[in-house]
Design an enzyme around this catalytic site. Structure first.
Site, PDB file in Angstrom:
ATOM      1  CB  THR A 159     -33.103 -32.455 -20.158  1.00  0.00           C
ATOM      2  OG1 THR A 159     -33.939 -32.288 -19.004  1.00  0.00           O
ATOM      3  CG2 THR A 159     -33.753 -33.436 -21.123  1.00  0.00           C
ATOM      4  CE1 TYR A 219     -36.605 -36.476  -3.984  1.00  0.00           C
ATOM      5  CE2 TYR A 219     -35.652 -36.210  -1.797  1.00  0.00           C
ATOM      6  CZ  TYR A 219     -35.500 -36.352  -3.166  1.00  0.00           C
ATOM      7  OH  TYR A 219     -34.238 -36.392  -3.722  1.00  0.00           O
TER       8      TYR A 219
END
Length: 264
Positions: free
Chosen positions: A16, A154
């Site tokens: 998106t 991460y």
């Protein structure tokens, strides 16, 4: 160069905005049917409409599904049972000291950044094998090679993606299927831009000054000395998905602006 993606169905997870959206747009411009994915129907449909507006006649599907769980991945698979191209792009990040990263954080990052790609690849690879053609791309990061101390969880997930991609590629030997990783460096995506703009405001400077300070202090080895655009990263991803990249398999391709100080 014709990438010969006409008629191919491509799913870009987390598309998106940012790199995901730029990749979906690039694939649509090459004639692929694109599946847009995000967590909320409103954002997914808005992104889909932006592609339709930019590429007249583009074939775009919208699938809202939260890929941080097996149920979310299964919902997407049920909506789109078969694919030619899978871009495992969805991911989360947050700066956090190691001592503050609890078990729930480790598992949350692993579920979203790693297991989403595992679950989707496991399913869609079967159809690719039946057709003897397919492309799977894991959008990793230069943080896979240079683990950032401010977000070790991460970095761990990005390294795991490289291992999975290479292992999967080994299983495609002698076929028309390729599995690769793309490693962006610092990129001016929506999340990064918001983060840097907030830091700039806190210090009373503009974005450009904050960008210069970031690369001088946090990423001094960068040869680019600026954030890459999402389009610059997407260009590599779209190429790897094409028939032109048929000899590129099992590779970890850096679009890192030269941050990683290595020849190979």
């Amino acid at each position: 160069m014709n990438f010969h993606l006409e008629g191919k169905r491509a799913l870009v997870t987390g598309s998106t905005g940012g790199i995901g959206f730029a990749t979906a747009l690039g694939l649509a411009m090459e004639g692929a049917e694109v599946v847009i994915n995000g967590r909320t129907p409103a954002r997914v449909e808005a992104a889909s409409q932006r592609i339709r507006d930019a590429v007249p006649g583009a074939q775009v599907r919208s699938v809202a599904a939260d890929l941080s769980s097996a149920d979310g991945c299964n919902a997407l698979i049920q909506s789109v049972p078969d694919l030619d191209v899978l871009i495992n792009n969805v991911g989360i990040f947050e700066p956090k000291t190691f001592e503050a990263i609890d078990d729930a954080d480790w598992l949350r990052f692993f579920e979203t950044n790693v297991m989403s790609g595992v679950r989707l690849s496991r399913h869609y690879l079967m159809g690719m094998r039946a057709r003897d053609w397919g492309r799977i791309v894991f959008v990793s990061s230069e943080s896979a090679l240079q683990i950032p101390p401010e977000m070790i969880h991460y970095g761990m997930t990005k390294t795991a993606q490289l291992a999975i991609a290479r292992g999967l590629a080994e299983t495609t030997a002698g076929t028309g299927i390729t599995v690769n990783s793309v490693l962006p460096g610092p990129t001016r995506s929506e999340g990064v831009a918001t983060f840097v703009e907030r830091l700039a405001q806190e210090r009373g400077i503009d974005f450009a000054a904050m960008e210069r300070e970031f690369f001088a202090s946090a990423r001094p080895s960068s040869l680019l000395q600026r954030f890459a655009t999402v389009e610059e990263v997407a260009n590599m991803i779209v190429y790897v998905c094409s028939t032109a990249a048929s000899a590129t398999n099992g590779a970890a391709l850096r679009v890192d602006g030269g941050i990683v100080r290595a020849i190979a």
